[in-house]
Design a protein around this motif. Sequence first.
Motif, short mmCIF file in Angstrom:
data_model
loop_
_atom_site.label_atom_id
_atom_site.label_comp_id
_atom_site.label_asym_id
_atom_site.label_seq_id
_atom_site.Cartn_x
_atom_site.Cartn_y
_atom_site.Cartn_z
N ASP A 60 -0.01 30.51 6.77
CA ASP A 60 -1.20 29.48 7.52
C ASP A 60 -1.65 29.02 6.07
N SER A 298 -7.01 23.46 13.59
CA SER A 298 -5.62 24.09 13.79
C SER A 298 -5.44 25.30 14.03
N ARG A 299 -4.69 25.77 14.60
CA ARG A 299 -3.65 27.30 14.95
C ARG A 299 -2.48 27.43 13.82
N GLY A 300 -3.09 29.05 13.37
CA GLY A 300 -1.92 29.27 12.92
C GLY A 300 -0.07 28.62 12.72
N LEU A 301 0.65 28.24 11.84
CA LEU A 301 1.35 27.57 11.29
C LEU A 301 2.46 28.23 11.45
N ASP A 303 2.00 29.79 14.86
CA ASP A 303 1.95 29.72 16.16
C ASP A 303 3.04 28.56 17.11
N THR A 304 3.34 28.90 19.06
CA THR A 304 3.80 27.99 19.42
C THR A 304 2.87 27.28 20.36
N SER A 328 2.84 17.50 19.49
CA SER A 328 2.63 19.07 19.42
C SER A 328 1.29 19.88 20.66
N SER A 349 -3.05 22.97 17.88
CA SER A 349 -1.08 23.41 17.71
C SER A 349 -2.06 23.65 15.79
N GLY A 350 -0.66 24.50 15.55
CA GLY A 350 -0.26 24.02 14.18
C GLY A 350 -0.34 23.11 13.41
#
Length: 361
Positions: A60, A298-301, A303-304, A328, A349-350
């Motif tokens: 992350d 952001s979301r975790g790197l 995570d999709t 994304s 998103s990431g």
Amino acid sequence: EELVTEPGRASYYSDPYFWSYFIQPAAHNTILVDDFPESQFAGDYKNEMTGFNKYARLKDALVSDAGGFLVSELAPVYHSDLETMQRRIWFIDPGYVVIDDRVRSNGEAHTYQMQLHPPNLPSLAIDGDRARVTGEQSTLDIQVLMPDAPRLIKKQYPLANRDIDVENLLPKGALQVTHDSPQRNQEFRVVLTPRRDGMDFPSSIREVEGDNFKAIEASFSDGRRDRIYFRTGDDISDQIETDAQTAFISLNAEGKVRAAGFEGATHFQIGDRFSFSSEYPGHGMFHLHEDGERIRLSRGLLDTGSVPASVTTQSVGEVRENLSSPESGNGLIERTQGAEQTRLDVNLSGEPLEIDILYNE
């Protein structure tokens, strides 16, 4: 000016320490296990085949004008059977850097050595649980908060052949932070504070402990006060309310929020000033600037896909989406403004999403 560096390149053909030192973890700013110079091995190339999964991972990261953090997992490239070797770095601009290393062994207990390489050993001075690197134009103060009763050691290492002809050659090596007895689990928490004339840096740093958290508090001569929280149990409840793994808040001399951030939270709140909520963990940073307030999420790197989230802040004004990634799936969905606050509904998103709220004139 570099105050934490590494030994640099060496000759594959002519340097006797090329294999045993220069390409090994001992020559880098990382963790050694049982002071073994070759604690790690070269990781797999993950694009060769799906079965190759022994490589270091950047899990992350989120960066903003006020600072940011990154989280990495290094256990897969250690020879020892480690459950985790997680490095987390918070860097606050302006001011300081916090390194938090957490090691857990699946089996045997070990001693662990955290390393930082100064430009040369004479530039490094040790005083108890503190050290200082003195450069030509600036200094770096190093304060060790964990482990308890740390031992700080000057460790001399070999010179490269390319250094032999250097005039006034100085010995090189590393600062090692370690502990006495072997442990299965060990944590290192170190604060790095660069100092130079004209820079804004903390006048004092101390550790604070509360229900479900430990925090680093940095105080500045102008009255600014920061806290970086590390959650140790259930939700953190202090100046902030959150289930984040780590979080940050900075107050000015009047006690008003100037910046804040969180890592891995489904909720984060600072009274009525600012709140974030999502069904899935997300990351965020916000800070005030001369024209308004900037929010980066952001979301975790790893995570999709994208997930919904909402932010409510007491700033009111023109809402401007500075940075988004429609491909994304992230972006601003809806904005709702009242007389005293703004609510933003977003998809995360990431990829980072950045929104400005520009104050009305």
